[in-house]
Design a protein around this motif. Structure first.
Motif, PDB file in Angstrom:
ATOM      1  N   UNK A  28     -40.853 -39.305  23.411  1.00  0.00           N
ATOM      2  CA  UNK A  28     -40.988 -38.407  24.857  1.00  0.00           C
ATOM      3  C   UNK A  28     -41.858 -39.335  25.767  1.00  0.00           C
ATOM      4  N   UNK A  29     -43.074 -39.903  25.043  1.00  0.00           N
ATOM      5  CA  UNK A  29     -44.023 -40.579  25.761  1.00  0.00           C
ATOM      6  C   UNK A  29     -43.745 -41.848  26.423  1.00  0.00           C
ATOM      7  N   UNK A  30     -42.697 -42.574  25.482  1.00  0.00           N
ATOM      8  CA  UNK A  30     -42.533 -43.901  25.640  1.00  0.00           C
ATOM      9  C   UNK A  30     -41.213 -44.510  25.857  1.00  0.00           C
ATOM     10  N   UNK A  31     -40.240 -43.493  25.747  1.00  0.00           N
ATOM     11  CA  UNK A  31     -38.704 -44.068  25.848  1.00  0.00           C
ATOM     12  C   UNK A  31     -38.021 -43.173  26.757  1.00  0.00           C
ATOM     13  N   UNK A  32     -36.914 -43.700  27.243  1.00  0.00           N
ATOM     14  CA  UNK A  32     -36.000 -42.810  27.985  1.00  0.00           C
ATOM     15  C   UNK A  32     -34.934 -42.335  27.333  1.00  0.00           C
ATOM     16  N   UNK A  33     -34.579 -40.754  27.411  1.00  0.00           N
ATOM     17  CA  UNK A  33     -33.566 -40.351  27.059  1.00  0.00           C
ATOM     18  C   UNK A  33     -32.233 -40.715  27.784  1.00  0.00           C
ATOM     19  N   UNK A  34     -31.743 -41.819  27.757  1.00  0.00           N
ATOM     20  CA  UNK A  34     -31.011 -42.407  28.718  1.00  0.00           C
ATOM     21  C   UNK A  34     -29.389 -42.289  28.400  1.00  0.00           C
ATOM     22  N   UNK A  35     -29.043 -41.864  27.134  1.00  0.00           N
ATOM     23  CA  UNK A  35     -27.533 -41.809  26.549  1.00  0.00           C
ATOM     24  C   UNK A  35     -27.106 -40.140  27.256  1.00  0.00           C
ATOM     25  N   UNK A  36     -26.076 -40.137  28.088  1.00  0.00           N
ATOM     26  CA  UNK A  36     -25.474 -38.976  28.628  1.00  0.00           C
ATOM     27  C   UNK A  36     -25.252 -38.033  27.523  1.00  0.00           C
ATOM     28  N   UNK A  37     -25.089 -36.720  27.725  1.00  0.00           N
ATOM     29  CA  UNK A  37     -24.718 -35.916  26.795  1.00  0.00           C
ATOM     30  C   UNK A  37     -23.453 -35.924  26.466  1.00  0.00           C
ATOM     31  N   UNK A  38     -22.464 -35.996  27.462  1.00  0.00           N
ATOM     32  CA  UNK A  38     -20.990 -36.113  26.843  1.00  0.00           C
ATOM     33  C   UNK A  38     -20.941 -37.468  25.784  1.00  0.00           C
ATOM     34  N   UNK A  39     -21.747 -38.632  26.078  1.00  0.00           N
ATOM     35  CA  UNK A  39     -21.576 -39.761  25.166  1.00  0.00           C
ATOM     36  C   UNK A  39     -21.921 -39.549  23.829  1.00  0.00           C
ATOM     37  N   UNK A  40     -23.150 -38.815  23.897  1.00  0.00           N
ATOM     38  CA  UNK A  40     -23.968 -38.307  22.534  1.00  0.00           C
ATOM     39  C   UNK A  40     -22.901 -37.463  21.753  1.00  0.00           C
ATOM     40  N   UNK A  41     -22.321 -36.582  22.409  1.00  0.00           N
ATOM     41  CA  UNK A  41     -21.119 -35.656  21.889  1.00  0.00           C
ATOM     42  C   UNK A  41     -19.900 -36.437  21.236  1.00  0.00           C
ATOM     43  N   UNK A  42     -19.687 -37.179  22.096  1.00  0.00           N
ATOM     44  CA  UNK A  42     -18.206 -38.140  21.775  1.00  0.00           C
ATOM     45  C   UNK A  42     -18.683 -38.781  20.423  1.00  0.00           C
ATOM     46  N   UNK A  43     -19.950 -39.773  20.560  1.00  0.00           N
ATOM     47  CA  UNK A  43     -20.348 -40.487  19.337  1.00  0.00           C
ATOM     48  C   UNK A  43     -20.546 -39.690  18.223  1.00  0.00           C
ATOM     49  N   UNK A  44     -21.061 -38.541  18.345  1.00  0.00           N
ATOM     50  CA  UNK A  44     -21.076 -37.564  17.157  1.00  0.00           C
ATOM     51  C   UNK A  44     -19.769 -37.366  16.645  1.00  0.00           C
ATOM     52  N   UNK A  45     -18.878 -36.776  17.292  1.00  0.00           N
ATOM     53  CA  UNK A  45     -17.638 -36.761  16.981  1.00  0.00           C
ATOM     54  C   UNK A  45     -16.833 -37.624  16.208  1.00  0.00           C
ATOM     55  N   UNK A  46     -17.057 -38.921  16.642  1.00  0.00           N
ATOM     56  CA  UNK A  46     -16.658 -40.023  15.896  1.00  0.00           C
ATOM     57  C   UNK A  46     -17.280 -40.360  14.457  1.00  0.00           C
ATOM     58  N   UNK A  47     -18.516 -40.026  14.681  1.00  0.00           N
ATOM     59  CA  UNK A  47     -19.266 -40.255  13.463  1.00  0.00           C
ATOM     60  C   UNK A  47     -18.752 -39.231  12.128  1.00  0.00           C
ATOM     61  N   UNK A  48     -18.699 -38.162  12.791  1.00  0.00           N
ATOM     62  CA  UNK A  48     -18.205 -36.888  11.921  1.00  0.00           C
ATOM     63  C   UNK A  48     -16.814 -37.472  11.308  1.00  0.00           C
ATOM     64  N   UNK A  49     -15.718 -37.731  12.256  1.00  0.00           N
ATOM     65  CA  UNK A  49     -14.508 -38.189  11.582  1.00  0.00           C
ATOM     66  C   UNK A  49     -14.445 -39.424  10.658  1.00  0.00           C
ATOM     67  N   UNK A  50     -15.588 -40.341  10.867  1.00  0.00           N
ATOM     68  CA  UNK A  50     -15.295 -41.325   9.986  1.00  0.00           C
ATOM     69  C   UNK A  50     -16.179 -40.972   8.555  1.00  0.00           C
TER      70      UNK A  50
END
Length: 543
Positions: A417-439
């Motif tokens: 929170x203090x040092x990094x940027x939360x720069x991955x868009x929410x739809x991208x996070x969700x898509x990657x999560x779905x891919x991870x769940x599938x694998x």
């Protein structure tokens, strides 16, 4: 019978209590005539507390501790919300979604409290645990949704805080402690059918992973004395409990420093090869291997599990002990979080992809047939598609049978929170999560399919959720096993048939599998000690 000792404006509250609460006896003690306050002792028969528990197993354990303290103070417990005088939510702050669920629940309960003023004027709402510590000001002063707040280290003060709340104040204690382990509080275990239980062995975390709020809501690591843990496990064994799970935020970094000769011992932290920490090497104390050794000797027919560990704290002596002891489950939770060394560095996890894979190889070499589970986060700060693909490849390479997978949720106070940027868009996070769940499901199916035709020792939990004609339980690897309900022999050569009940060990022949469970048919009653004998006798019958 509950006892509340409160100093209040006596007339208004006394009239309210006498009018609205049926099950009370009151005794008024008058002060000198110059005061308009009295000490009112209210003996409330069955002043009931209702718990709702959210989040991890540590919160289940915390609920049992809080209930033990309130029970000793005279409260009774109800599992029906309409019967409650006190509603306590044991909360989680690890992810934003968990917090939002609790916010919504609090708003519902507050609305319910307002609607119930006429017939339930004494109803109090409290928040316990991580969310109480993190959002104390907002909960108590801004939103005014609760009457009582108690952080993870303040459960001893619950009776006093509730007394203050009944005196008209909003009461809170969210101070974190460097010492509190509740070692002298024997939890009141609310285990399903009494066959399994959680035992907290340490609290807090020193790892300071950049995404994690736990060190800020749970405080620094401190371990419960070994003697206290052994006493609780012996008590559970005497009660017939068949499985104990040792709990801690970093359970395998356990270090008992409760006695001087423990502190002066020469033991120092032995990390997994290729791993490092953000803190200096710790010295002295009884270590996790010492605890695991002692606990596993109490009852040879009681399964021992532990969670949640950190991969850095798996020296060979811990792995060898798991392999040697029949009642320590051959299942290890090995949270990876990511498989990109670059992302792991940003997470401050203390290892690389290569070190993690070396650890997996070492575990499988020492414990053949071990089952592995893991945690993963998708979309952490700066994660690229290449980083994500590396994580997918790790899942394929390792082959886990259970996974806990989440999209990244930034938490205030953390290093990220203090040092990094939360720069991955929410739809991208969700898509990657779905891919991870599938694998993950593909690989878990392969791992479970490899058990087809095998015989698994299953600790029966109860009826299957989908059918009253089926039972379910878990094998040594912590995979759910479902099988038809039937009577079974206790010994192969004897005709007497005995029903299967929760808490029984049975041998189950596996006939089908998917990513989430195994299915089969039960063969015989058994136990950890008798498994090999039972399998041998069954094999002779087959021949």
């Amino acid at each position: 019978m509950g006892l509340l000792l409160i100093t209040i404006n006596w007339y208004s509250l006394t009239m309210c209590i006498l009018k609205h609460h049926k099950n009370i006896n009151t005794v008024l003690e008058w002060p000198d005539q110059s005061s308009d306050l009295i000490s009112l002792k209210i003996f409330v028969k069955c002043l009931s507390v209702y718990f709702e528990t959210y989040g991890c197993q540590m919160n289940v354990s915390d609920t049992e501790i809080a209930w033990s303290i309130l029970q000793k103070a005279g409260y009774s417990r109800t599992h029906e919300l309409p019967e409650a005088d006190v509603v306590l939510l044991v909360t989680c702050s690890v992810r934003e979604k968990a917090e939002q669920t609790i916010w919504n629940r609090l708003k519902h309960l507050t609305a319910l409290k307002k609607r119930s003023q006429k017939h339930k004027p004494l109803l109090k709402i409290g928040v316990l645990g991580c969310m109480a510590e993190r959002l104390k000001t907002k909960l108590l002063e801004q939103e005014k949704l609760v009457d009582v707040l108690a952080g993870p280290d303040a459960y001893r003060h619950l009776p006093r805080l509730l007394s203050l709340a009944y005196g008209g104040q909003r009461a809170s204690n969210v101070l974190l402690s460097l010492e509190e382990t509740y070692a002298d509080v024997m939890p009141v275990h609310q285990t399903p059918e009494g066959h399994s239980a959680f035992v907290s062995i340490m609290r807090g975390c020193d790892n300071m992973c950049s995404y994690c709020i736990v060190p800020f809501t749970r405080g620094r690591e401190r371990s419960r004395p070994l003697s206290s843990i052994l006493e609780e496990v012996r008590m559970l064994s005497d009660q017939g409990v068949k499985e104990v799970t040792l709990l801690g935020q970093n359970v395998n970094s356990y270090r008992d420093l409760s006695e001087q000769h423990f502190i002066c011992s020469e033991g120092s932290t032995q990390l997994s090869r290729g791993f490092k920490t953000v803190y200096r090497t710790k010295q002295g104390g009884l270590l996790f291997s010492d605890l695991l050794d002692k606990v596993s000797q109490i009852d040879p027919d009681m399964r021992i599990r532990f969670t949640s560990p950190h991969p850095k704290d798996f020296p060979d002596e811990v792995l060898q002990l798991i392999q040697e002891r029949r009642n320590i489950c051959k299942q290890i939770h090995l949270p990876a979080q990511s498989s990109s060394s670059r992302v792991l560095h940003a997470m401050r996890r203390g290892y690389t992809r290569e070190a993690y894979l070396d650890l997996v190889e070492n575990i499988r070499e020492i414990i053949p047939g071990v089952s592995l589970s893991s945690d993963f986060i998708t979309g952490f700060c700066g994660e690229t598609e290449e980083d994500h693909q590396q994580t997918l490849s790790l899942v394929r390479e390792v082959g886990y049978n259970v996974g806990f997978l989440f999209a990244y949720s930034m938490r205030k106070k953390t290093h990220a929170y203090h040092r990094l940027q939360d720069d991955v868009l929410a739809p991208v996070k969700q898509r990657r999560l779905e891919e991870l769940i599938s694998v993950f499901r593909e690989e878990a199916t392969k791992v479970n399919m490899a058990l087809l035709g095998s015989t698994q020792l299953v600790l029966v939990e109860g009826e299957s959720k989908r059918s009253s004609e089926e039972l379910c339980g878990r094998n040594d690897g912590n995979v759910k096993v479902v099988f038809p309900k039937t009577d079974l022999p206790v010994q192969p050569e004897k005709p007497q048939m005995v029903p299967i009940t929760p808490g029984d060990y049975v041998l189950v022949k596996i006939t089908s599998a998917n990513s989430q469970c195994l299915r089969g048919h039960a063969l015989i009653h058994s136990s950890l000690n008798d498994r090999r004998t039972s399998e041998h006798l069954l094999s002779k019958q087959t021949i």
